[in-house]
Design a protein around this motif. Structure first.
Motif, PDB file in Angstrom:
ATOM      1  N   PHE A 234       0.837  -1.343  -0.149  1.00  0.00           N
ATOM      2  CA  PHE A 234       0.119   0.169  -0.132  1.00  0.00           C
ATOM      3  C   PHE A 234       0.933   1.269  -0.070  1.00  0.00           C
ATOM      4  O   PHE A 234       0.353   2.256   0.273  1.00  0.00           O
ATOM      5  CB  PHE A 234      -1.163  -0.017   1.395  1.00  0.00           C
ATOM      6  CG  PHE A 234      -1.558  -1.188   1.355  1.00  0.00           C
ATOM      7  CD1 PHE A 234      -2.770  -1.509   0.646  1.00  0.00           C
ATOM      8  CD2 PHE A 234      -1.167  -2.207   2.218  1.00  0.00           C
ATOM      9  CE1 PHE A 234      -3.445  -2.852   0.541  1.00  0.00           C
ATOM     10  CE2 PHE A 234      -1.850  -3.517   2.451  1.00  0.00           C
ATOM     11  CZ  PHE A 234      -2.857  -3.771   1.716  1.00  0.00           C
ATOM     12  N   ALA A 235       2.170   1.014  -0.341  1.00  0.00           N
ATOM     13  CA  ALA A 235       3.104   1.996  -0.296  1.00  0.00           C
ATOM     14  C   ALA A 235       2.610   3.433  -1.268  1.00  0.00           C
ATOM     15  O   ALA A 235       2.253   2.954  -2.599  1.00  0.00           O
ATOM     16  CB  ALA A 235       4.437   1.778  -0.775  1.00  0.00           C
ATOM     17  N   GLY A 236       2.439   4.705  -0.785  1.00  0.00           N
ATOM     18  CA  GLY A 236       1.855   5.615  -1.445  1.00  0.00           C
ATOM     19  C   GLY A 236       0.544   5.796  -1.866  1.00  0.00           C
ATOM     20  O   GLY A 236      -0.099   6.859  -2.338  1.00  0.00           O
ATOM     21  N   VAL A 237      -0.250   4.919  -1.132  1.00  0.00           N
ATOM     22  CA  VAL A 237      -1.680   4.976  -1.482  1.00  0.00           C
ATOM     23  C   VAL A 237      -2.360   5.970  -0.288  1.00  0.00           C
ATOM     24  O   VAL A 237      -1.904   5.970   1.009  1.00  0.00           O
ATOM     25  CB  VAL A 237      -2.462   3.706  -1.183  1.00  0.00           C
ATOM     26  CG1 VAL A 237      -4.053   3.863  -1.086  1.00  0.00           C
ATOM     27  CG2 VAL A 237      -1.814   2.808  -2.245  1.00  0.00           C
ATOM     28  N   THR A 238      -3.000   7.019  -0.743  1.00  0.00           N
ATOM     29  CA  THR A 238      -3.518   8.252   0.330  1.00  0.00           C
ATOM     30  C   THR A 238      -4.888   7.725   0.326  1.00  0.00           C
ATOM     31  O   THR A 238      -5.654   8.487   1.447  1.00  0.00           O
ATOM     32  CB  THR A 238      -2.832   9.470  -0.068  1.00  0.00           C
ATOM     33  OG1 THR A 238      -3.692   9.603  -1.336  1.00  0.00           O
ATOM     34  CG2 THR A 238      -1.668   9.516  -0.176  1.00  0.00           C
ATOM     35  N   ASP A 239      -5.757   7.207  -0.651  1.00  0.00           N
ATOM     36  CA  ASP A 239      -7.267   7.352  -0.883  1.00  0.00           C
ATOM     37  C   ASP A 239      -7.431   5.876  -1.159  1.00  0.00           C
ATOM     38  O   ASP A 239      -6.695   5.359  -1.937  1.00  0.00           O
ATOM     39  CB  ASP A 239      -7.731   8.250  -1.621  1.00  0.00           C
ATOM     40  CG  ASP A 239      -7.447   9.854  -1.296  1.00  0.00           C
ATOM     41  OD1 ASP A 239      -7.858  10.248  -0.292  1.00  0.00           O
ATOM     42  OD2 ASP A 239      -6.571  10.190  -1.880  1.00  0.00           O
ATOM     43  N   ALA A 240      -8.808   5.564  -0.839  1.00  0.00           N
ATOM     44  CA  ALA A 240      -9.239   4.087  -1.257  1.00  0.00           C
ATOM     45  C   ALA A 240     -10.992   4.089  -1.485  1.00  0.00           C
ATOM     46  O   ALA A 240     -11.548   4.874  -0.691  1.00  0.00           O
ATOM     47  CB  ALA A 240      -8.921   3.016  -0.360  1.00  0.00           C
ATOM     48  N   VAL A 241     -11.227   3.407  -2.324  1.00  0.00           N
ATOM     49  CA  VAL A 241     -12.766   3.322  -2.450  1.00  0.00           C
ATOM     50  C   VAL A 241     -13.002   1.614  -2.435  1.00  0.00           C
ATOM     51  O   VAL A 241     -12.228   1.002  -3.235  1.00  0.00           O
ATOM     52  CB  VAL A 241     -13.469   4.044  -3.850  1.00  0.00           C
ATOM     53  CG1 VAL A 241     -13.170   5.396  -3.712  1.00  0.00           C
ATOM     54  CG2 VAL A 241     -12.680   3.519  -5.030  1.00  0.00           C
ATOM     55  N   GLY A 242     -14.042   1.452  -1.921  1.00  0.00           N
ATOM     56  CA  GLY A 242     -14.526  -0.097  -1.853  1.00  0.00           C
ATOM     57  C   GLY A 242     -15.924  -0.163  -1.708  1.00  0.00           C
ATOM     58  O   GLY A 242     -16.726   0.638  -2.455  1.00  0.00           O
ATOM     59  N   GLU A 243     -16.490  -1.169  -1.016  1.00  0.00           N
ATOM     60  CA  GLU A 243     -17.948  -1.520  -1.178  1.00  0.00           C
ATOM     61  C   GLU A 243     -18.752  -0.615  -0.195  1.00  0.00           C
ATOM     62  O   GLU A 243     -18.666  -0.067   0.586  1.00  0.00           O
ATOM     63  CB  GLU A 243     -18.061  -2.908  -0.819  1.00  0.00           C
ATOM     64  CG  GLU A 243     -17.686  -3.431   0.996  1.00  0.00           C
ATOM     65  CD  GLU A 243     -17.722  -4.784   1.006  1.00  0.00           C
ATOM     66  OE1 GLU A 243     -18.719  -5.327   0.496  1.00  0.00           O
ATOM     67  OE2 GLU A 243     -17.065  -5.466   1.756  1.00  0.00           O
ATOM     68  N   VAL A 244     -20.094  -1.201  -0.491  1.00  0.00           N
ATOM     69  CA  VAL A 244     -21.299  -0.610   0.186  1.00  0.00           C
ATOM     70  C   VAL A 244     -21.486   0.847  -0.001  1.00  0.00           C
ATOM     71  O   VAL A 244     -21.650   1.614   1.297  1.00  0.00           O
ATOM     72  CB  VAL A 244     -21.294  -1.303   1.527  1.00  0.00           C
ATOM     73  CG1 VAL A 244     -22.637  -1.197   2.154  1.00  0.00           C
ATOM     74  CG2 VAL A 244     -20.822  -2.564   1.800  1.00  0.00           C
ATOM     75  N   GLY A 245     -21.385   1.560  -1.126  1.00  0.00           N
ATOM     76  CA  GLY A 245     -21.793   2.856  -1.014  1.00  0.00           C
ATOM     77  C   GLY A 245     -21.806   3.021  -2.633  1.00  0.00           C
ATOM     78  O   GLY A 245     -21.398   2.251  -3.493  1.00  0.00           O
ATOM     79  N   GLY A 246     -22.366   4.233  -3.119  1.00  0.00           N
ATOM     80  CA  GLY A 246     -22.635   4.433  -4.624  1.00  0.00           C
ATOM     81  C   GLY A 246     -23.845   4.163  -4.985  1.00  0.00           C
ATOM     82  O   GLY A 246     -24.179   4.453  -6.232  1.00  0.00           O
ATOM     83  N   PHE A 247     -24.631   3.190  -4.062  1.00  0.00           N
ATOM     84  CA  PHE A 247     -25.825   2.699  -4.729  1.00  0.00           C
ATOM     85  C   PHE A 247     -27.006   3.717  -4.651  1.00  0.00           C
ATOM     86  O   PHE A 247     -26.988   4.647  -3.663  1.00  0.00           O
ATOM     87  CB  PHE A 247     -26.209   1.342  -4.037  1.00  0.00           C
ATOM     88  CG  PHE A 247     -26.423   1.622  -2.471  1.00  0.00           C
ATOM     89  CD1 PHE A 247     -27.637   1.992  -1.932  1.00  0.00           C
ATOM     90  CD2 PHE A 247     -25.254   1.450  -1.571  1.00  0.00           C
ATOM     91  CE1 PHE A 247     -27.735   2.118  -0.573  1.00  0.00           C
ATOM     92  CE2 PHE A 247     -25.370   1.715  -0.548  1.00  0.00           C
ATOM     93  CZ  PHE A 247     -26.394   1.984   0.271  1.00  0.00           C
ATOM     94  N   SER A 248     -28.019   3.671  -5.398  1.00  0.00           N
ATOM     95  CA  SER A 248     -28.915   4.667  -5.398  1.00  0.00           C
ATOM     96  C   SER A 248     -30.262   4.486  -4.417  1.00  0.00           C
ATOM     97  O   SER A 248     -30.589   3.252  -4.362  1.00  0.00           O
ATOM     98  CB  SER A 248     -29.469   4.916  -6.792  1.00  0.00           C
ATOM     99  OG  SER A 248     -30.218   3.736  -7.136  1.00  0.00           O
ATOM    100  N   LEU A 249     -30.523   5.400  -3.879  1.00  0.00           N
ATOM    101  CA  LEU A 249     -31.993   5.611  -2.920  1.00  0.00           C
ATOM    102  C   LEU A 249     -32.862   6.504  -3.583  1.00  0.00           C
ATOM    103  O   LEU A 249     -32.511   7.840  -3.731  1.00  0.00           O
ATOM    104  CB  LEU A 249     -31.711   5.830  -1.789  1.00  0.00           C
ATOM    105  CG  LEU A 249     -32.853   6.093  -0.640  1.00  0.00           C
ATOM    106  CD1 LEU A 249     -33.719   4.971  -0.420  1.00  0.00           C
ATOM    107  CD2 LEU A 249     -32.267   6.782   0.616  1.00  0.00           C
ATOM    108  N   THR A 250     -33.995   5.968  -4.302  1.00  0.00           N
ATOM    109  CA  THR A 250     -35.027   7.089  -4.811  1.00  0.00           C
ATOM    110  C   THR A 250     -35.891   7.581  -3.822  1.00  0.00           C
ATOM    111  O   THR A 250     -36.559   6.589  -3.035  1.00  0.00           O
ATOM    112  CB  THR A 250     -35.560   6.318  -5.859  1.00  0.00           C
ATOM    113  OG1 THR A 250     -34.888   5.660  -6.676  1.00  0.00           O
ATOM    114  CG2 THR A 250     -36.735   7.289  -6.726  1.00  0.00           C
ATOM    115  N   VAL A 251     -35.980   9.058  -3.540  1.00  0.00           N
ATOM    116  CA  VAL A 251     -36.941   9.469  -2.921  1.00  0.00           C
ATOM    117  C   VAL A 251     -38.112  10.443  -3.541  1.00  0.00           C
ATOM    118  O   VAL A 251     -37.592  11.109  -4.325  1.00  0.00           O
ATOM    119  CB  VAL A 251     -36.341  10.452  -1.706  1.00  0.00           C
ATOM    120  CG1 VAL A 251     -35.022   9.548  -0.809  1.00  0.00           C
ATOM    121  CG2 VAL A 251     -35.338  11.483  -2.149  1.00  0.00           C
ATOM    122  N   PRO A 252     -39.424  10.351  -2.857  1.00  0.00           N
ATOM    123  CA  PRO A 252     -40.093  11.305  -3.546  1.00  0.00           C
ATOM    124  C   PRO A 252     -39.886  12.744  -2.999  1.00  0.00           C
ATOM    125  O   PRO A 252     -39.628  13.407  -2.036  1.00  0.00           O
ATOM    126  CB  PRO A 252     -41.541  10.735  -2.824  1.00  0.00           C
ATOM    127  CG  PRO A 252     -41.059  10.119  -1.638  1.00  0.00           C
ATOM    128  CD  PRO A 252     -39.671   9.489  -1.945  1.00  0.00           C
TER     129      PRO A 252
END
Length: 453
Positions: free
Chosen positions: A179-197
């Motif tokens: 992980f040398a030099g890694v400053t940010d990360a993205v992974g699971e359980v996010g980015g999914f949509s929730l439709t609201v009225p």
């Protein structure tokens, strides 16, 4: 070749989208069931080797690592970016899944069947969907000679479903060089949509970006007393002592605590929907229920929880045992660890011992900065009616291990979901499946995001 040309983006997206469904379907066909037992967990090595092969075919140099035990396979690949002085962005996904009972399903859980507009099978949303999208985009970047703005590290990991002991946690402790030099990360359980009225009769899609996770601890409780004959009067009974402590703990309602991520989420939903969420009111959980099934996830982030999950005592019906044990699944809001333990000690009382079996800290980051702007821009590029909002996950992911290394972590595995789909019920559920259209959407969004990260 530059990553900024419109022709390149169009061609690359088309190619990635064309193979993402097949990639996800194939990934599901690897039975990578994680039982929590080294002897019976299977399939991770074979799946990791296949992932490495797909990357190598596109031109990557990969590193295969077994994380502390035979067969616990992980694969890493790096794509150099235009500006090596910037910190690298890691895109990570786990290859293991929870077990599934085939008799309960309408399709075989490891068939990877594509039907009725969905890809079906264990791992379809947790999280071989994101693994497939990542693999599709990574392959296209390499095949097309795309140069992202910063270095990208692609990590495909073992053992997330058992807390990462033989996966991300082991790697963070024993192979931090990966992980040398890694400053940010993205992974699971996010980015999914929730439709609201909305109040005007229209709808708005909110895309939930994970910015926080509750702390996770599996706690063993133990009561010790005097053994004896089951027919005698016996006030000093370990089973009774433990049962009373477990009942007090399991029925206790911990105080309401709104983290920054939860408060921002509620404010955004209120702004879009007109729904009011009063943290000082008597029934904020009831107010949340108006959001539908997603309230199961959000509601669990309002306060600490301690749910008894296992009990063990005795060996014969007419013998009062000397000891009785229970296991409790504990989750605490960021910043609440010490207070949570104090309340637990008061509830179980002085006659019950406790110890941590597994203990993973909470995590929270702010919803701002260039990376968040890139997520929002990627969503808007493919859904002009979308809006990204932060939220807290009540469970845990591999981000807990990477946060210990000082990496800023988000959950961003973009999916545009049908409003009627009960997404939260599919996690570890029967007939787990992901819409084909959501995979195609997510692949486009992920590519856009990585090209502007």
């Amino acid at each position: 070749m530059s990553a900024t040309g419109e022709d390149m983006r169009s061609e690359s997206t088309s190619r990635a989208v064309s193979e993402v469904v097949d990639l996800v379907s194939t990934l599901i066909r690897f039975d990578t069931s994680n039982t929590g037992d080294l002897a019976t967990t299977r399939g991770e090595r074979e799946c990791a080797e296949w992932v490495a092969e797909q990357l190598q075919q596109a031109g990557y140099t990969t590193e295969y690592v077994e994380s502390g035990a035979p067969g616990r396979g992980n694969v890493f690949a790096r794509l150099p970016g235009a500006d090596p002085s910037r910190g690298a962005l890691m895109i990570h996904g786990h290859l293991d899944v929870v077990p599934a009972q085939a008799a309960d399903w309408s399709v075989h859980p490891f068939s990877g069947a594509v039907r009725d507009g969905y890809v079906w099978g264990r791992g379809a949303i947790d999280m071989k969907d994101m693994v497939g999208m990542t693999l599709a985009v990574a392959r296209q970047f390499k095949l097309e000679g795309t140069v992202p703005p910063r270095d990208l590290v692609f990590a495909f990991l073992a053992d997330e479903e058992n807390g990462g002991r033989w996966g991300s946690q082991w790697l963070a402790d024993n192979r931090p060089d990966l992980f040398a030099g890694v400053t940010d990360a993205v992974g699971e359980v996010g980015g999914f949509s929730l439709t609201v009225p909305r109040p005007d009769g229209t709808e708005r899609r909110l895309y939930l970006v994970e910015t926080a996770e509750k702390g996770l601890g599996w706690m063993r409780l133990r009561a010790k007393a005097r053994a004896g004959h089951g027919s005698f009067l016996h006030e000093d009974n370990a089973v009774t002592i433990l049962a009373q402590a477990v009942a007090r703990l399991g029925t206790h309602t911990f105080p309401l605590v709104l983290s920054d991520s939860v408060a921002e989420f509620l404010a955004a939903v209120s702004q879009e929907s007109g729904l009011a969420f009063d943290p000082d009111g008597p029934d904020i959980e009831g107010q949340l229920a108006k959001l539908g099934t997603i309230s199961r996830i959000i509601g669990a982030t309002l306060r600490d929880t301690a749910n008894p999950t296992m009990l063990q005592a005795g060996y014969k019906a007419n013998v009062i045992p000397q000891t009785a044990e229970a296991v409790v699944d504990c989750r605490w809001v960021p910043g609440r660890r010490a207070e949570f333990e104090r309340e637990v000690d008061e509830l179980i009382g002085p006659d019950v011992e406790r110890e941590w079996i597994t203990e993973l800290g909470s995590y929270e980051t702010t919803f701002d900065g260039h990376l968040v702007e890139a997520m929002n821009a990627a969503i808007l590029a493919h859904d002009p009616n979308g809006r990204t909002v932060p939220y807290m996950l009540s469970g845990g992911t591999d981000a807990k291990a990477f946060a210990r290394l000082g990496i800023r972590c988000f959950g961003f595995a973009p999916l545009r979901l049908p409003p009627e789909l009960d997404f939260s019920a599919l996690f570890h559920g029967v007939d787990e499946r992901v819409p084909v259209s959501a995979l195609e959407f997510g692949t486009k969004v992920l590519e856009h995001f990585l090209l502007h990260s």
